[in-house]
Design a protein around this motif. Structure first.
Motif: not given
Length: 185
Positions: A23-34
């Protein structure tokens, strides 16, 4: 974003630990945060990796109720360090919220409201810690002057005809000719 954020998730239930990471990966991906993310099912292993200097994290997602070392006790031990990471508790032990305040966690995610709480808490973390130092280069005065503006100082951007007006927290208004698409990227 130039800096990669280092996360660790620690939950003694491997399935729950993986679900939190996903879930964290999914949210970070949407935000463009590496981000780099490690997962642990043992709080002692996490503690040893941090204490030895083998790993350093910006934020830890910790279960409270774990064998041998609770998430709160782990957080207390880590808070003694000068470079202690932010803590976000992920727990079904809502009655421990007030006890967790002793370590000043960034947030508390209830497992029974996992998706909503995690999204809200992680977005708050990104806005408060990750985007705090992010800046954009803005061309002003007919593209003759380039200014770096901290994203966290921008209140809003208004578009009028071919110009954009950036309203800053200090009351300053900056006029430029960048497109909204350029701002978004």
């Amino acid at each position: 974003m130039e800096n990669t954020v280092a996360f660790a998730v620690c939950d003694d239930d491997e399935i729950v630990c993986e679900a939190i990471c996903a879930k964290i990966r999914k949210i970070l991906l949407k935000c463009g945060i590496p981000a780099n993310m490690d997962k642990y099912v043992s709080p002692l292993a996490l503690y040893k990796n941090i204490e030895s200097g083998e790993r350093q994290y910006d934020v830890l997602f910790l279960d409270i109720d774990m064998p041998r070392l609770s998430g709160i006790d782990l957080a207390k031990a880590l808070k003694k360090r000068a470079d202690s990471p932010d803590i976000i508790f992920v727990s079904n032990r809502e009655e421990k919220v007030f006890e967790s305040f002793s370590v000043r966690p960034f947030g508390f995610v209830r497992k029974n409201n996992f998706s909503n709480d995690l999204k809200d808490t992680l977005l708050s973390y990104i806005n408060a810690r990750v985007m705090k130092n992010a800046a954009i280069a803005v061309s002003t005065n007919g593209n003759s002057v380039v200014r770096n503006i901290k994203v966290s100082d921008i209140v809003y951007i208004e578009s009028f005809r071919y110009k954009q007006y950036i309203y800053m927290a200090d009351g300053e208004q900056i006029e430029c000719r960048m497109s909204m698409e350029e701002f978004e990227s």
